[in-house]
Design a protein around this motif. Structure first.
Motif, PDB file in Angstrom:
ATOM      1  N   LEU A  39      17.435   6.962  13.110  1.00 13.22           N
ATOM      2  CA  LEU A  39      18.279   8.085  12.754  1.00 13.22           C
ATOM      3  C   LEU A  39      17.366   9.244  12.389  1.00 13.22           C
ATOM      4  N   GLY A  40      17.585  10.383  13.009  1.00 12.22           N
ATOM      5  CA  GLY A  40      16.782  11.569  12.738  1.00 12.22           C
ATOM      6  C   GLY A  40      17.562  12.590  11.936  1.00 12.22           C
ATOM      7  N   ILE A  41      16.862  13.264  11.044  1.00 13.67           N
ATOM      8  CA  ILE A  41      17.449  14.303  10.210  1.00 13.67           C
ATOM      9  C   ILE A  41      16.569  15.543  10.274  1.00 13.67           C
ATOM     10  N   LEU A  42      17.194  16.702  10.471  1.00 17.29           N
ATOM     11  CA  LEU A  42      16.499  17.978  10.342  1.00 17.29           C
ATOM     12  C   LEU A  42      16.896  18.561   9.000  1.00 17.29           C
ATOM     13  N   SER A  43      15.911  18.836   8.174  1.00 21.06           N
ATOM     14  CA  SER A  43      16.157  19.420   6.865  1.00 21.06           C
ATOM     15  C   SER A  43      15.142  20.528   6.645  1.00 21.06           C
ATOM     16  N   GLU A  44      15.648  21.754   6.633  1.00 21.07           N
ATOM     17  CA  GLU A  44      14.809  22.941   6.530  1.00 21.07           C
ATOM     18  C   GLU A  44      13.768  22.912   7.635  1.00 21.07           C
ATOM     19  N   ASP A  45      12.481  22.822   7.313  1.00 17.36           N
ATOM     20  CA  ASP A  45      11.441  22.850   8.349  1.00 17.36           C
ATOM     21  C   ASP A  45      10.829  21.474   8.598  1.00 17.36           C
ATOM     22  N   ARG A  46      11.514  20.410   8.201  1.00 17.82           N
ATOM     23  CA  ARG A  46      11.008  19.043   8.351  1.00 17.82           C
ATOM     24  C   ARG A  46      11.834  18.254   9.355  1.00 17.82           C
ATOM     25  N   VAL A  47      11.166  17.268   9.987  1.00 15.84           N
ATOM     26  CA  VAL A  47      11.813  16.310  10.875  1.00 15.84           C
ATOM     27  C   VAL A  47      11.582  14.936  10.258  1.00 15.84           C
ATOM     28  N   ILE A  48      12.663  14.220   9.941  1.00 16.45           N
ATOM     29  CA  ILE A  48      12.565  12.940   9.259  1.00 16.45           C
ATOM     30  C   ILE A  48      13.315  11.904  10.081  1.00 16.45           C
ATOM     31  N   LEU A  49      12.677  10.753  10.325  1.00 16.49           N
ATOM     32  CA  LEU A  49      13.326   9.667  11.055  1.00 16.49           C
ATOM     33  C   LEU A  49      13.279   8.390  10.225  1.00 16.49           C
ATOM     34  N   SER A  50      14.340   7.602  10.326  1.00 12.32           N
ATOM     35  CA  SER A  50      14.470   6.365   9.563  1.00 12.32           C
ATOM     36  C   SER A  50      13.541   5.280  10.103  1.00 12.32           C
ATOM     37  N   ASP A  73       8.082  11.253   8.680  1.00 14.33           N
ATOM     38  CA  ASP A  73       8.421  12.522   8.018  1.00 14.33           C
ATOM     39  C   ASP A  73       7.372  13.541   8.458  1.00 14.33           C
ATOM     40  N   ILE A  74       7.750  14.414   9.394  1.00 11.15           N
ATOM     41  CA  ILE A  74       6.822  15.363  10.005  1.00 11.15           C
ATOM     42  C   ILE A  74       6.791  16.660   9.200  1.00 11.15           C
ATOM     43  N   LYS A  75       5.599  17.124   8.941  1.00 10.04           N
ATOM     44  CA  LYS A  75       5.404  18.364   8.186  1.00 10.04           C
ATOM     45  C   LYS A  75       5.781  19.583   9.018  1.00 10.04           C
ATOM     46  N   PRO A  76       5.972  20.730   8.370  1.00  9.32           N
ATOM     47  CA  PRO A  76       6.384  21.939   9.083  1.00  9.32           C
ATOM     48  C   PRO A  76       5.385  22.355  10.169  1.00  9.32           C
ATOM     49  N   LEU A  77       5.909  23.033  11.175  1.00 15.52           N
ATOM     50  CA  LEU A  77       5.106  23.550  12.276  1.00 15.52           C
ATOM     51  C   LEU A  77       4.917  25.049  12.043  1.00 15.52           C
ATOM     52  N   ASN A  78       3.692  25.499  12.014  1.00 16.89           N
ATOM     53  CA  ASN A  78       3.398  26.916  11.748  1.00 16.89           C
ATOM     54  C   ASN A  78       4.105  27.835  12.748  1.00 16.89           C
ATOM     55  N   GLY A  79       4.645  28.931  12.237  1.00 18.10           N
ATOM     56  CA  GLY A  79       5.280  29.928  13.082  1.00 18.10           C
ATOM     57  C   GLY A  79       6.756  29.683  13.337  1.00 18.10           C
ATOM     58  N   ALA A 102      10.411  23.526  19.942  1.00 13.18           N
ATOM     59  CA  ALA A 102       9.267  22.632  19.779  1.00 13.18           C
ATOM     60  C   ALA A 102       9.650  21.271  20.348  1.00 13.18           C
ATOM     61  N   VAL A 103       8.629  20.463  20.611  1.00 11.23           N
ATOM     62  CA  VAL A 103       8.848  19.139  21.186  1.00 11.23           C
ATOM     63  C   VAL A 103       8.359  18.085  20.203  1.00 11.23           C
ATOM     64  N   PHE A 104       9.259  17.182  19.852  1.00  9.85           N
ATOM     65  CA  PHE A 104       8.917  16.031  19.020  1.00  9.85           C
ATOM     66  C   PHE A 104       8.837  14.833  19.948  1.00  9.85           C
ATOM     67  N   SER A 105       7.724  14.100  19.883  1.00  8.24           N
ATOM     68  CA  SER A 105       7.569  12.930  20.753  1.00  8.24           C
ATOM     69  C   SER A 105       6.653  11.921  20.081  1.00  8.24           C
ATOM     70  N   GLY A 106       6.512  10.788  20.751  1.00  8.70           N
ATOM     71  CA  GLY A 106       5.656   9.744  20.199  1.00  8.70           C
ATOM     72  C   GLY A 106       5.051   8.853  21.254  1.00  8.70           C
ATOM     73  N   ALA A 115       3.655   9.862  16.336  1.00  4.95           N
ATOM     74  CA  ALA A 115       4.621  10.960  16.285  1.00  4.95           C
ATOM     75  C   ALA A 115       3.898  12.303  16.243  1.00  4.95           C
ATOM     76  N   SER A 116       4.395  13.242  17.046  1.00  2.00           N
ATOM     77  CA  SER A 116       3.795  14.577  17.055  1.00  2.00           C
ATOM     78  C   SER A 116       4.873  15.631  17.231  1.00  2.00           C
ATOM     79  N   LEU A 117       4.581  16.803  16.726  1.00  2.00           N
ATOM     80  CA  LEU A 117       5.469  17.946  16.839  1.00  2.00           C
ATOM     81  C   LEU A 117       4.630  19.112  17.339  1.00  2.00           C
ATOM     82  N   ASP A 118       4.985  19.623  18.515  1.00  2.00           N
ATOM     83  CA  ASP A 118       4.195  20.673  19.146  1.00  2.00           C
ATOM     84  C   ASP A 118       5.085  21.839  19.565  1.00  2.00           C
ATOM     85  N   ALA A 119       4.589  23.053  19.367  1.00  2.00           N
ATOM     86  CA  ALA A 119       5.314  24.239  19.816  1.00  2.00           C
ATOM     87  C   ALA A 119       5.441  24.193  21.333  1.00  2.00           C
TER      88      ALA A 119
END
Length: 183
Positions: A39-50, A73-79, A102-106, A115-119
């Protein structure tokens, strides 16, 4: 099916320092999604998965070692500002903010280590109109003064370049800026 309020799992291992609360606690949730049996959650500038297969657990199951099934729990992405929407597409999740995508993948196995988060792209997005997946493309709206633009978002070829074509470029004043839903 059981339709009821979820009872979230509690911390079973460690303490606040070694196994902190998920970053979404006490903050507004923008979107929910499922991806890679999480289960994924977007909260403010974070991406969190169970945890894998346990949609109600956002805590580590052990603090002595990291497991591939642990929550992410992915940290914010600059910009980028807060995330608005998440759309799973081709073993990835495309995230939308007002300022771009942005692209979230693993990779082949989504773990906290892979897990990565890329613009990806910088197409502006209208808040209040959730993107819609149609086949292998995502349609979303962007601002255009007193009107809106409609974009078709896709992965270009084997190089995995992300692009969007403005579907309404030939009729720039056709779509109102009050659009609230795509079907």
């Amino acid at each position: 099916f059981t339709c009821a309020e979820a009872s979230w799992d509690y911390r079973d291992a460690g303490d606040y320092a070694t196994n902190p609360d998920p970053s979404f606690l006490g903050k507004p949730l923008q979107a929910l999604f499922t991806f890679a049996n999480r289960l994924g959650i977007l909260s403010e500038d974070r991406v969190i998965l169970s945890e894998v297969g346990i949609y109600t657990n956002f805590y580590l199951t052990t603090v002595t070692t990291f497991l591939d099934s642990d929550p992410i729990d992915i940290k914010p992405l600059n910009g980028f500002d807060k995330w608005l929407y998440a759309v799973p597409l081709a073993e990835k999740v495309i995230l939308f903010s007002k300022k771009g995508q942005a692209v979230f993948s693993g990779g082949s196995l989504l773990t906290p280590k892979t897990a990565s988060l890329d613009a990806a792209t910088r197409y502006p997005v209208l808040e209040g109109c959730e993107p819609t997946l149609v086949g292998d493309n995502i349609y979303f709206t962007g601002p255009n003064g007193d009107h809106s633009r409609l974009y078709e978002y896709f992965i270009q070829g084997d190089v995995e370049a992300f692009r969007a074509a403005e579907v309404t470029s030939h009729v720039p004043k056709y779509v109102p800026n009050s659009i609230g839903h795509l079907t």
